[in-house]
Design a protein around this motif. Structure first.
Motif, PDB file in Angstrom:
ATOM      1  N   LEU A  40     -12.521 -11.485   7.421  1.00 55.91           N
ATOM      2  CA  LEU A  40     -11.132 -11.910   7.580  1.00 55.91           C
ATOM      3  C   LEU A  40     -10.375 -11.785   6.265  1.00 55.91           C
ATOM      4  CD1 LEU A  40      -8.926 -13.068   9.401  1.00 55.91           C
ATOM      5  CD2 LEU A  40      -9.764 -15.351   8.817  1.00 55.91           C
ATOM      6  N   ALA A  41     -11.026 -12.130   5.174  1.00 51.47           N
ATOM      7  CA  ALA A  41     -10.383 -12.020   3.867  1.00 51.47           C
ATOM      8  C   ALA A  41     -10.067 -10.563   3.526  1.00 51.47           C
ATOM      9  CB  ALA A  41     -11.273 -12.642   2.787  1.00 51.47           C
ATOM     10  N   ILE A  42     -10.989  -9.666   3.817  1.00 50.82           N
ATOM     11  CA  ILE A  42     -10.742  -8.241   3.553  1.00 50.82           C
ATOM     12  C   ILE A  42      -9.598  -7.742   4.429  1.00 50.82           C
ATOM     13  CG2 ILE A  42     -11.723  -5.924   3.757  1.00 50.82           C
ATOM     14  CD1 ILE A  42     -14.415  -7.168   2.886  1.00 50.82           C
ATOM     15  N   LEU A  43      -9.576  -8.153   5.696  1.00 49.28           N
ATOM     16  CA  LEU A  43      -8.485  -7.761   6.585  1.00 49.28           C
ATOM     17  C   LEU A  43      -7.143  -8.288   6.093  1.00 49.28           C
ATOM     18  CD1 LEU A  43     -10.076  -8.098  10.130  1.00 49.28           C
ATOM     19  CD2 LEU A  43      -9.350  -6.014   8.966  1.00 49.28           C
ATOM     20  N   CYS A  44      -7.131  -9.497   5.554  1.00 51.92           N
ATOM     21  CA  CYS A  44      -5.895 -10.046   4.983  1.00 51.92           C
ATOM     22  C   CYS A  44      -5.400  -9.160   3.845  1.00 51.92           C
ATOM     23  CB  CYS A  44      -6.122 -11.466   4.453  1.00 51.92           C
ATOM     24  SG  CYS A  44      -6.200 -12.724   5.713  1.00 51.92           S
ATOM     25  N   GLY A  45      -6.301  -8.748   2.972  1.00 47.60           N
ATOM     26  CA  GLY A  45      -5.912  -7.887   1.857  1.00 47.60           C
ATOM     27  C   GLY A  45      -5.410  -6.533   2.318  1.00 47.60           C
ATOM     28  N   VAL A  46      -6.091  -5.947   3.294  1.00 44.05           N
ATOM     29  CA  VAL A  46      -5.669  -4.638   3.813  1.00 44.05           C
ATOM     30  C   VAL A  46      -4.310  -4.762   4.496  1.00 44.05           C
ATOM     31  CG1 VAL A  46      -6.222  -2.848   5.511  1.00 44.05           C
ATOM     32  CG2 VAL A  46      -8.000  -3.731   3.996  1.00 44.05           C
ATOM     33  N   TYR A  47      -4.124  -5.820   5.294  1.00 45.24           N
ATOM     34  CA  TYR A  47      -2.823  -6.017   5.936  1.00 45.24           C
ATOM     35  C   TYR A  47      -1.733  -6.231   4.891  1.00 45.24           C
ATOM     36  CZ  TYR A  47       1.157  -7.909   8.294  1.00 45.24           C
ATOM     37  OH  TYR A  47       2.443  -8.120   8.715  1.00 45.24           O
ATOM     38  N   LEU A  48      -2.011  -7.043   3.883  1.00 46.70           N
ATOM     39  CA  LEU A  48      -1.010  -7.297   2.855  1.00 46.70           C
ATOM     40  C   LEU A  48      -0.588  -5.998   2.177  1.00 46.70           C
ATOM     41  CD1 LEU A  48       0.704  -9.234   1.177  1.00 46.70           C
ATOM     42  CD2 LEU A  48      -1.282  -9.571  -0.317  1.00 46.70           C
ATOM     43  N   ALA A  49      -1.549  -5.134   1.894  1.00 46.96           N
ATOM     44  CA  ALA A  49      -1.229  -3.861   1.249  1.00 46.96           C
ATOM     45  C   ALA A  49      -0.368  -2.978   2.150  1.00 46.96           C
ATOM     46  CB  ALA A  49      -2.512  -3.132   0.868  1.00 46.96           C
ATOM     47  N   ALA A  50      -0.623  -3.016   3.447  1.00 51.40           N
ATOM     48  CA  ALA A  50       0.109  -2.155   4.379  1.00 51.40           C
ATOM     49  C   ALA A  50       1.288  -2.847   5.044  1.00 51.40           C
ATOM     50  CB  ALA A  50      -0.859  -1.650   5.451  1.00 51.40           C
ATOM     51  N   SER A  51       1.492  -4.123   4.780  1.00 51.14           N
ATOM     52  CA  SER A  51       2.509  -4.904   5.485  1.00 51.14           C
ATOM     53  C   SER A  51       3.934  -4.368   5.367  1.00 51.14           C
ATOM     54  CB  SER A  51       2.457  -6.371   5.056  1.00 51.14           C
ATOM     55  OG  SER A  51       2.778  -6.509   3.692  1.00 51.14           O
ATOM     56  N   PRO A  52       4.351  -3.789   4.256  1.00 51.73           N
ATOM     57  CA  PRO A  52       5.725  -3.270   4.232  1.00 51.73           C
ATOM     58  C   PRO A  52       5.971  -2.202   5.300  1.00 51.73           C
ATOM     59  CG  PRO A  52       4.875  -3.424   2.011  1.00 51.73           C
ATOM     60  CD  PRO A  52       3.728  -3.697   2.945  1.00 51.73           C
ATOM     61  N   TRP A  53       4.951  -1.450   5.632  1.00 47.53           N
ATOM     62  CA  TRP A  53       5.103  -0.384   6.614  1.00 47.53           C
ATOM     63  C   TRP A  53       4.757  -0.870   8.024  1.00 47.53           C
ATOM     64  CZ3 TRP A  53       3.061  -0.027   1.767  1.00 47.53           C
ATOM     65  CH2 TRP A  53       3.871   0.665   0.849  1.00 47.53           C
ATOM     66  N   ILE A  54       3.895  -1.881   8.137  1.00 40.75           N
ATOM     67  CA  ILE A  54       3.544  -2.430   9.449  1.00 40.75           C
ATOM     68  C   ILE A  54       4.664  -3.329   9.967  1.00 40.75           C
ATOM     69  CG2 ILE A  54       1.970  -3.963  10.688  1.00 40.75           C
ATOM     70  CD1 ILE A  54      -0.260  -2.929   8.832  1.00 40.75           C
ATOM     71  N   ALA A  55       5.110  -4.253   9.117  1.00 38.03           N
ATOM     72  CA  ALA A  55       6.146  -5.201   9.525  1.00 38.03           C
ATOM     73  C   ALA A  55       7.544  -4.608   9.393  1.00 38.03           C
ATOM     74  CB  ALA A  55       6.033  -6.484   8.701  1.00 38.03           C
ATOM     75  N   GLY A  56       7.677  -3.518   8.681  1.00 41.37           N
ATOM     76  CA  GLY A  56       8.955  -2.826   8.610  1.00 41.37           C
ATOM     77  C   GLY A  56       9.932  -3.367   7.594  1.00 41.37           C
ATOM     78  N   PHE A  57       9.441  -3.779   6.430  1.00 37.63           N
ATOM     79  CA  PHE A  57      10.383  -4.189   5.389  1.00 37.63           C
ATOM     80  C   PHE A  57      10.248  -3.328   4.157  1.00 37.63           C
ATOM     81  CE2 PHE A  57       7.407  -6.578   2.685  1.00 37.63           C
ATOM     82  CZ  PHE A  57       6.416  -6.959   3.567  1.00 37.63           C
ATOM     83  N   SER A  58       9.985  -2.048   4.372  1.00 32.64           N
ATOM     84  CA  SER A  58       9.822  -1.143   3.241  1.00 32.64           C
ATOM     85  C   SER A  58      11.140  -0.864   2.523  1.00 32.64           C
ATOM     86  CB  SER A  58       9.167   0.159   3.694  1.00 32.64           C
ATOM     87  OG  SER A  58       9.933   0.742   4.724  1.00 32.64           O
ATOM     88  N   GLY A  59      12.254  -1.386   3.027  1.00 30.71           N
ATOM     89  CA  GLY A  59      13.538  -1.233   2.342  1.00 30.71           C
ATOM     90  C   GLY A  59      13.563  -1.968   1.009  1.00 30.71           C
TER      91      GLY A  59
END
Length: 148
Positions: A40-59
């Motif tokens: 779960l901790a590794i998944l949190c880190g991977v999600y955090l790294a990709a979150s601007p593109w997953i959640a859509g706030f890359s602006g």
């Protein structure tokens, strides 16, 4: 002619102390709970790294770069606990600091984020990161108290 051979020195990886540390580390990380927390901790880190593109706030480029760096650092940090848990469980406090920073980053880095995808995403993954970092620290502390 005399047969001169150099004496062979024992290998360090067969030293009894090293073998005992490995056994303790495997015992600690072999439990399903420890494996689940680490995953779960590794998944949190991977999600955090990709979150601007997953959640859509890359602006928000600054926050996107912040999340990418913190996510990679968090995933690498907690991913390193498995192979050397006895020596690295105390580093889970560094993971806790990264997770706490993740919660505060939208307001510190951007300065005006209220309830947006960036804020919600960072708070949720930050809280999960804090919980997993505390769980990893607790697993290590419990192992140390047992005389590990």
């Amino acid at each position: 002619m005399a047969d001169v051979t150099a004496p062979t020195s024992p290998r360090i990886d067969t030293h009894p102390d090293i073998m005992a540390l490995r056994a303790h580390s495997e015992e600690t990380t072999a439990t399903p709970a420890a494996q689940a927390v680490e995953a779960l901790a590794i998944l949190c880190g991977v999600y955090l790294a990709a979150s601007p593109w997953i959640a859509g706030f890359s602006g928000s480029t600054t926050l996107a770069i912040n999340n990418l760096i913190c996510g990679v650092a968090f995933a690498c940090l907690v991913g390193g606990f498995g192979p050397a848990y006895e020596r690295t469980h105390s580093m889970s406090w560094a993971a806790l600091v990264l997770a706490a920073w993740t919660i505060m980053a939208p307001w510190i880095v951007v300065g005006h984020v209220w309830v947006t995808r960036a804020g919600v995403s960072n708070v949720v993954v930050g809280v999960l990161g804090c919980l997993t970092a505390l769980a990893l620290a607790g697993l290590g502390a419990r192992r140390a108290r047992r005389g590990g």
